[in-house]
Enzyme design. Structure first.
Site, mmCIF file in Angstrom:
data_model
loop_
_atom_site.group_PDB
_atom_site.id
_atom_site.type_symbol
_atom_site.label_atom_id
_atom_site.label_comp_id
_atom_site.label_asym_id
_atom_site.label_seq_id
_atom_site.Cartn_x
_atom_site.Cartn_y
_atom_site.Cartn_z
ATOM 1 N N ASP A 47 0.675 -1.222 -0.209
ATOM 2 C CA ASP A 47 0.012 -0.036 -0.113
ATOM 3 C C ASP A 47 1.045 1.018 -0.562
ATOM 4 O O ASP A 47 1.880 1.047 0.407
ATOM 5 C CB ASP A 47 -1.228 -0.043 1.011
ATOM 6 N N SER A 48 0.573 2.378 -0.693
ATOM 7 C CA SER A 48 1.136 3.187 -0.721
ATOM 8 C C SER A 48 1.287 4.710 0.049
ATOM 9 O O SER A 48 1.905 5.357 0.687
ATOM 10 C CB SER A 48 0.643 4.350 -1.680
ATOM 11 N N GLY A 49 0.910 4.485 1.008
ATOM 12 C CA GLY A 49 0.547 4.924 2.067
ATOM 13 C C GLY A 49 -0.378 6.079 2.405
ATOM 14 O O GLY A 49 -0.819 6.653 3.315
ATOM 15 N N GLY A 74 -10.903 4.361 -0.043
ATOM 16 C CA GLY A 74 -12.136 5.211 0.051
ATOM 17 C C GLY A 74 -13.092 4.437 0.660
ATOM 18 O O GLY A 74 -14.780 5.147 1.232
ATOM 19 N N ASP A 108 -8.118 -7.455 0.949
ATOM 20 C CA ASP A 108 -7.114 -7.439 1.283
ATOM 21 C C ASP A 108 -8.183 -6.422 3.644
ATOM 22 O O ASP A 108 -9.283 -5.686 2.787
ATOM 23 C CB ASP A 108 -5.728 -6.595 1.840
ATOM 24 N N CYS A 126 -12.480 -27.285 8.346
ATOM 25 C CA CYS A 126 -10.928 -26.710 8.611
ATOM 26 C C CYS A 126 -9.773 -27.810 8.930
ATOM 27 O O CYS A 126 -9.442 -28.374 9.550
ATOM 28 C CB CYS A 126 -11.400 -25.531 8.862
ATOM 29 N N CYS A 129 -6.862 -25.758 8.616
ATOM 30 C CA CYS A 129 -5.802 -25.507 9.410
ATOM 31 C C CYS A 129 -5.432 -25.813 10.628
ATOM 32 O O CYS A 129 -6.084 -26.901 11.635
ATOM 33 C CB CYS A 129 -6.583 -24.039 9.825
ATOM 34 N N CYS A 176 -7.442 -26.015 13.820
ATOM 35 C CA CYS A 176 -8.266 -26.869 13.695
ATOM 36 C C CYS A 176 -8.814 -28.880 13.392
ATOM 37 O O CYS A 176 -8.618 -29.693 13.953
ATOM 38 C CB CYS A 176 -10.039 -26.766 12.419
ATOM 39 N N HIS A 209 -6.372 -19.619 11.905
ATOM 40 C CA HIS A 209 -7.655 -20.427 11.688
ATOM 41 C C HIS A 209 -8.405 -18.861 10.932
ATOM 42 O O HIS A 209 -8.706 -19.655 9.770
ATOM 43 C CB HIS A 209 -8.126 -20.214 12.526
#
Length: 372
Positions: free
Chosen positions: A92-94, A215, A265, A303, A305, A308, A334
């Site tokens: 991300d650019s900031g 945004g 994200d 799951c 993971c 689990c 998880h």
């Protein structure tokens, strides 16, 4: 190097699945991307992270500039080698910090002057500086420096933020010279439909390898977020990946995928994990609750993971109540796996032609049953 291939479309929605090719490997879409702000997904090793099914990981330009500094990362061979992650990465650019650290910055046409929260020094972040930092970090995808307006904001303030975002994008494009790194533009416009449409057309005109909707999830009502995605998705280039920034809830991702969004994200899965909360079937379970004390079943039997497959609800409850770090790590693993599985399931449903049937309930007010 950064081509995007669409492999299937949903016949009843705008949903699609595909593959975004990067120098560090492919990203199958739609896909949730974990956030590793400071070149680490909190409490999780890169080996553990790979087992969640994560393919692309995010880091943050502003925070890495403060610590350890982009030069240190560059000397280590770039962000991938620095953190030991050999898969695709995005920085991300900031621009989000322009919003989140509003009390610590001053914005003008040239850029943003931040006050370093660590020592009070000033940081002059221009589009050129943000781009150069990201080129030094060396992630596969760099984001253009933008101005994310707060919610609520007046139409004139949002219009000014859009104007700066578009002008700064041009400066980012001119400053960006790495051929092994893609630059994505960001659509702004707040909750004003005409400004969103103008921004989408302006950013798309730069013909970049990908485009993001920024945004959102900054305090606006959920219905406004859905409207933005429905209105803007069709205006974005069909043959480029579309990235909805900062979103990581099931309903919102399903609505976005139905409107042609590919990437997501959010810090939510690890933030919830650090507070003892697990995502199970679209619900949030507080593992501190006494009801888990003698529950020796897996957290989620469906799951795969580590939490689990190797531990029980009772054990994780014990770890959380004892403030053991392992409990926070297991829940974070998880939760990331949960969101990656959900986006994978949407991709499979699109391929099999049943997305609108299987995931339409996720777009309603009441989440559907956990069937994936």
């Amino acid at each position: 190097m950064f081509n995007f291939e669409i492999s299937a479309h949903c016949p009843h929605t705008k949903g699609r699945c595909g593959c975004f090719h990067t120098p560090h490997g492919p990203v199958q879409t739609p896909r949730f991307m974990p956030v590793g702000t400071l070149a680490t997904v909190k409490g999780i090793s890169t080996e553990q992270l790979a087992r969640t099914g994560a393919q692309m990981v995010l880091s943050n330009t502003y925070h890495l500039h403060l610590q350890p500094g982009e030069q240190v990362v560059a000397e280590a061979g770039g962000l991938h080698r620095f953190m030991g992650w050999d898969g695709p990465m995005l920085t991300d650019s900031g621009g989000f910090q322009v919003f989140s650290l509003g009390k610590l910055n001053k914005i003008d046409e040239r850029g943003v002057v931040f006050r370093n929260p660590r020592d009070g020094r000033t940081i002059d972040m221009t589009p050129e500086h943000a781009t150069n930092i990201q080129m030094s970090l060396g992630a596969d995808v760099a984001m253009a420096f933008d101005q994310c307006p707060p919610y609520p904001a007046t139409e004139n303030d949002v219009k000014d933020a859009c104007r700066r975002t578009h002008a700064w994008l041009e400066r980012c494009v001119n400053a960006h010279t790495r051929t092994d790194q893609a630059l994505f533009g960001i659509v702004q416009g707040g909750c004003f439909p005409h400004l969103r449409r103008e921004s989408a057309r302006a950013v798309a005109a730069f013909d970049l390898p990908g485009i993001a909707i920024g945004g959102v999830s900054v305090g606006e009502p959920t219905d406004d977020m859905h409207r933005i995605v429905r209105d803007i998705g069709p205006l974005l280039p069909q043959d480029r990946p579309r990235y909805l920034m900062g979103i990581g809830t099931l309903r919102e991702m399903a609505v976005a995928v139905a409107n042609g969004i590919d990437l997501f994200d959010c810090v939510l899965p690890t933030r919830l994990g650090r507070h003892g909360t697990a995502l199970v079937g679209g619900e949030r379970w507080n593992l501190r609750n006494a009801r888990f004390r003698n529950d020796h079943t897996p957290l989620d039997p469906t799951c795969s993971c580590l939490a689990c497959t190797s531990h029980s609800r009772a054990y994780i409850h014990h770890l959380i109540r004892s403030d053991e770090l392992l409990g926070l790590t297991l829940l974070s693993l998880h939760n990331i796996t949960h969101l990656v599985r959900f986006t994978n399931a949407m991709a499979q449903a699109i391929q099999e032609g049943c997305f609108s049937e299987d995931f339409a309930p996720w777009q309603e007010d009441s989440p559907a049953h956990h069937t994936w």
